[in-house]
Design a protein around this motif. Structure first.
Motif, mmCIF file in Angstrom:
data_model
loop_
_atom_site.group_PDB
_atom_site.id
_atom_site.type_symbol
_atom_site.label_atom_id
_atom_site.label_comp_id
_atom_site.label_asym_id
_atom_site.label_seq_id
_atom_site.Cartn_x
_atom_site.Cartn_y
_atom_site.Cartn_z
ATOM 1 N N VAL A 223 4.814 -3.587 5.426
ATOM 2 C CA VAL A 223 3.846 -3.551 6.521
ATOM 3 C C VAL A 223 3.380 -4.978 6.824
ATOM 4 C CG1 VAL A 223 1.760 -2.524 7.483
ATOM 5 C CG2 VAL A 223 3.064 -1.273 5.774
ATOM 6 N N MET A 228 0.044 -7.846 0.313
ATOM 7 C CA MET A 228 -1.226 -7.146 0.423
ATOM 8 C C MET A 228 -1.105 -5.639 0.218
ATOM 9 S SD MET A 228 -3.708 -7.679 3.613
ATOM 10 C CE MET A 228 -3.204 -6.235 4.517
ATOM 11 N N CYS A 229 -0.102 -5.003 0.814
ATOM 12 C CA CYS A 229 -0.154 -3.536 0.878
ATOM 13 C C CYS A 229 0.633 -2.823 -0.222
ATOM 14 C CB CYS A 229 0.284 -3.042 2.249
ATOM 15 S SG CYS A 229 2.070 -2.943 2.470
ATOM 16 N N SER B 187 -10.816 -6.072 9.479
ATOM 17 C CA SER B 187 -9.896 -5.463 10.438
ATOM 18 C C SER B 187 -8.899 -4.505 9.792
ATOM 19 C CB SER B 187 -9.093 -6.544 11.169
ATOM 20 O OG SER B 187 -9.938 -7.293 11.995
ATOM 21 N N TYR B 188 -8.273 -4.942 8.680
ATOM 22 C CA TYR B 188 -7.234 -4.086 8.115
ATOM 23 C C TYR B 188 -7.796 -3.078 7.138
ATOM 24 C CZ TYR B 188 -7.100 -6.756 3.699
ATOM 25 O OH TYR B 188 -7.428 -7.331 2.499
ATOM 26 N N ASN B 264 -4.652 -0.045 0.276
ATOM 27 C CA ASN B 264 -4.351 -1.175 1.158
ATOM 28 C C ASN B 264 -3.278 -0.797 2.173
ATOM 29 O OD1 ASN B 264 -6.103 -2.999 0.102
ATOM 30 N ND2 ASN B 264 -4.557 -4.445 -0.625
ATOM 31 N N GLU B 265 -2.231 -0.129 1.692
ATOM 32 C CA GLU B 265 -1.145 0.242 2.592
ATOM 33 C C GLU B 265 -1.609 1.287 3.604
ATOM 34 O OE1 GLU B 265 2.567 1.495 0.838
ATOM 35 O OE2 GLU B 265 3.370 2.115 2.783
ATOM 36 N N THR B 268 -4.097 -0.211 6.046
ATOM 37 C CA THR B 268 -3.445 -1.171 6.933
ATOM 38 C C THR B 268 -2.630 -0.451 8.000
ATOM 39 O OG1 THR B 268 -3.343 -2.792 5.163
ATOM 40 C CG2 THR B 268 -1.890 -3.155 7.016
ATOM 41 N N ARG B 269 -1.918 0.586 7.586
ATOM 42 C CA ARG B 269 -1.127 1.347 8.562
ATOM 43 C C ARG B 269 -2.039 1.974 9.621
ATOM 44 N NH1 ARG B 269 4.217 2.341 7.440
ATOM 45 N NH2 ARG B 269 4.918 1.507 5.453
ATOM 46 N N MET B 273 -2.425 -1.534 12.039
ATOM 47 C CA MET B 273 -1.249 -1.173 12.825
ATOM 48 C C MET B 273 -1.547 -0.046 13.807
ATOM 49 S SD MET B 273 0.559 -3.571 11.636
ATOM 50 C CE MET B 273 1.887 -3.295 12.801
ATOM 51 N N ASP B 274 -2.821 0.233 14.013
ATOM 52 C CA ASP B 274 -3.227 1.198 15.047
ATOM 53 C C ASP B 274 -2.745 2.621 14.796
ATOM 54 O OD1 ASP B 274 -4.767 -0.359 16.602
ATOM 55 O OD2 ASP B 274 -3.247 -0.813 18.100
#
Lengths: 291, 480
Positions: A223, A228-229, B187-188, B264-265, B268-269, B273-274
């Protein structure tokens, strides 16, 4: 969030290799200046787009460009195929990941298949310039899909082209070719492989018993790509490593390919739905234009 | 009414208006709607304006809390805003995400007899007022620092705070951001229902209006090294605020299964990543979501999953609610929204189907034993208590370890045994001269306000390093 920023990157050159394979050379002087063989970049076409990783197929510091060879595998790559020379896109990030360790090893064999053929090139070139003897094995489906034969020839002492149908080179897989090379009894000091997981797994198995150090470039799903992810995690020798910062090169004899093959299918359903939606939108647009 | 120090005080604080749970559980709109002016006045009136304000001791950046509240009472909103901004560059953000109940509000004298003054809600009110009024931090006329450029690595809270103070002191500041949005964890990580995207974009706009430049998609340590920034790029100093790093996993069997990911993943997604607009990036969530951990990130994950359409969301934590590091408000909001909590539960394995998709989480019941070295009662497994929770998505909200990009590319910077950057606690300077650092890359995962504090200390340190500030003024940003 939609911070409106200008489309910052432009396609300097596009070359079509086959209906599903094409090359983008993108103007990015700072990235080209910093790039090393084995690294990857990430790009996002536009707002709402995916951030996808692509292994660097070439970088030219004089021209200030980064080159990627792209194979259409999903929505984003299919969309990329519609872009023309001079078109611009939003985000381009890199170089990322650790460079391949280039050294004077002796005889190095490069094995590239599918998506992994092009990324072999800068690594091969660097090893050759270091004074290594190089054998390069590249696999394609058929004659139409072949590209960069001349480039590989330039830096390979021995280039073996394999095709699934035998239309060019030898008929068979890259693993068949490596087996043949191993059987000649020639000394091999290192193997570097990029391609589909199944292929890299077989290559690793072939070199394991002979204890030839073998490195595989892991093209995990990512990603952010900057540590980070954790999406790109790979189990190596029982430890969790991250392809984006610890890789992409990993010790192929220690990678858990069985897990990787499962993880590579994580988003198969969603990606299918997305692609279908994209096709519907494209058809609607085409109709709109013709009407 | 209760009486404290001769002042009659409403024992109950003014209630923050909230979206009702049934209305909010499927949307990303902010849960807390904010005070109106009447509520703000009513709440501000509860303050005792203590001569020795304990609340300020509880604030990591020592905001002059009584003074900003006094200004609300007197109707001087602009002045209230300036008081806040003098210590905190992001009042609208911190008013929303700070754990006030263990900081300023915990120390509040009013809280001894009733509920403490809602300092956080008031801070948010003033921050939002300034955004609505379009008040921007002004660029100073001072041009004392002409010719000096400072590079900031990362546009999260630490970087924003450092950039803000340096720009105010008249320096040319460029932020290098690795992602395609500014704000870092704001933001993320932090979801829009806790911190609206508008607040973040307004804060970034305000920063830009001060002359701060942001370069997106630039990963320092990769495209440019720290050394390059200091030499060929012409920066006089560098501040590193790269934030949290790679997620922690537990190392239990089955973690590789599909449907298993880190907070986090997942966040973040959805956030960066909207995913909440169903953009191109898949989120990979099923209908039964289990979240491991009970900190703020785990709660954000659980509540985001609910909003993304999960039918059932359960939080699994090996200790009890009392040990949960999450904010009380988040726990309450999550419970109201229908998140289920399985306390004293520890996962020991994940099981999947033939295609490699996770289907169940095997857990042990735990009980709290004797207090350990940290004073917390350590959880111990109850023998024979294994049971399974059905889950097609398992998200790890267990925190992070360090991000290695800067340390691996900059061997000059000393790190501690966990890989975090070592800094001088007063100036935030690393072992590499002219290179400063602060926030999670120094402390490990911590709060927004601590990162802001570190960013500001670093700004003072940088000004001092560049010879632009008097020694005694090192804690403020007074330019000599």
């Amino acid at each position: 969030m939609g911070t409106l920023r200008p489309m910052a990157f432009s396609i300097f050159r596009k070359q079509i290799f086959s209906p599903t394979t094409f090359l983008w050379e993108v103007e990015a002087p700072d990235m080209a200046a910093a790039a090393h063989p084995g690294q990857f970049v990430m790009l996002r076409l536009h707002e709402g787009g995916e951030r996808i990783p692509l292994t660097v197929a070439d970088f030219d510091r004089d021209r200030g460009t980064i080159t990627m060879v792209v194979k259409v595998v999903g929505k984003t790559t299919e969309e990329m195929a519609t872009y023309l020379e001079g078109d611009t896109f939003q985000d381009f990030i890199g170089p990322l990941g650790a460079p391949t360790h280039i050294a004077q090893k002796g005889h190095v064999v490069f094995v590239g298949g599918g998506l992994g053929v092009a990324p072999i090139y800068p690594v091969l070139r660097a090893f050759k310039k270091m004074g290594n003897r190089t054998t390069t094995i590249v696999g394609f489906r058929n004659e139409q899909e072949i590209f960069w034969k001349d480039r590989f020839e330039e830096f390979s002492d021995n280039l073996i082209v394999m095709t699934d149908d035998g239309s060019v080179g030898k008929k068979g897989t890259t693993a068949d070719a490596l087996k043949d090379v191993l059987e000649t009894g020639v000394n091999i000091d290192e193997v570097f492989t990029v391609g589909p997981l199944g292929m890299m797994e077989v290559i690793a198995e072939l070199t394991r018993s002979k204890k030839i150090p073998t490195f595989a470039s892991m093209n995990s799903i990512m990603v952010d790509g900057i540590g980070m992810c954790g999406s790109c995690r790979v189990t190596v020798d029982g430890n969790v490593l991250f392809a984006c910062v610890d890789g992409p090169d990993m010790d192929a004899h220690k990678v858990d390919f069985k897990e990787m093959k499962i993880r590579q299918k994580r988003f198969r359903n969603e990606e299918g739905v997305l692609l279908q939606k994209y096709h519907t939108e494209c058809r609607a647009q085409t109709k709109g234009v013709s009407a | 009414m209760t009486e404290t120090r001769g002042k009659k005080i409403q024992p109950i604080r003014t209630k923050m208006p909230e979206l009702a749970p049934e209305k909010r559980r499927l949307v990303f709109d902010e849960v807390n709607c904010g005070f109106d002016i009447t509520m703000a006045h009513q709440e501000a009136e509860r303050c005792l304006f203590c001569k020795k304000p304990l609340c300020m001791q509880g604030c990591p950046v020592a905001i002059n809390i009584p003074m900003f509240i006094k200004n609300i009472v007197e109707g001087n909103m602009l002045e209230a805003y300036h008081v806040l901004k003098a210590s905190n560059p992001l009042p609208a953000v911190c008013g929303r995400v700070c754990p006030q109940e263990i900081q300023c509000e915990q120390k509040c004298i009013v809280g001894k007899k009733g509920e403490p003054v809602a300092i956080g809600h008031l801070e948010r009110f003033v921050g939002d007022w300034a955004i609505e009024q379009g008040i921007k931090s002004e660029k100073p006329e001072s041009d004392l620092s002409i010719g000096k450029k400072v590079a900031i690595v990362g546009s999260g809270p630490a970087g924003i705070a450092c950039a803000h103070d340096l720009a105010r002191a008249g320096l040319a500041v460029t932020i290098f951001e690795g992602l395609h949005e500014a704000g870092g964890v704001l933001s993320y990580g932090i979801p829009p229902f806790r911190l609206s995207r508008k607040v973040i974009s307004e804060e970034i706009k305000s920063l830009k209006s001060m002359g701060v430049k942001i370069e997106f998609n630039k990963v320092i340590g990769k495209i440019f090294s720290i050394q390059q920034l200091l030499t060929e790029k012409g920066f006089s100093a560098v501040f590193i605020g790269t934030g949290a790093g790679l997620p922690k996993f537990m190392g239990i069997p089955g973690e590789y299964l599909n449907g298993v990911m880190s907070s986090n993943e997942f966040l973040t997604r959805v956030n960066l990543m909207d995913g909440f607009n169903h953009a191109d990036t898949p989120v990979g969530m099923g209908s039964r979501v289990a979240v491991i951990g009970a900190g703020n990130t785990a709660l954000d994950t659980a509540r985001t999953a609910l909003r993304m359409g999960a039918e059932e969301v359960v939080i699994v934590y090996r200790r009890t609610q009392n040990e949960s590091p999450a904010r009380a408000e988040e726990l309450r909001h999550a419970t109201e929204e229908g998140i289920r909590f399985s306390w004293l539960t520890n996962p020991i394995a994940l099981h999947g189907d033939v295609d490699g998709n996770v289907t169940e989480m095997e857990c042990m019941r735990m009980e709290l034993g004797e207090p350990d070295a940290s004073g917390r009662r350590s959880p111990q497994a109850v023998p024979g208590s294994e049971f399974r929770i059905k889950a097609d998505t398992v998200v790890y909200g267990l925190g992070t370890v360090t991000n290695p990009i800067i340390s691996r590319s900059t061997p000059e910077i000393k790190t501690n045994k966990w890989g975090y950057l070592e800094v001088d606690p007063t100036t935030q300077m690393t072992s590499m001269p002219g290179v400063f650092a602060g926030g999670d890359i120094v402390t490990g995962a911590a709060t927004v306000i601590l990162a802001l504090g570190a960013g500001r200390r670093a700004a003072s340190g940088i000004l001092k390093y560049l010879g632009l500030v008097k020694e005694e003024a090192a804690n403020g940003v007074t330019v000599s």
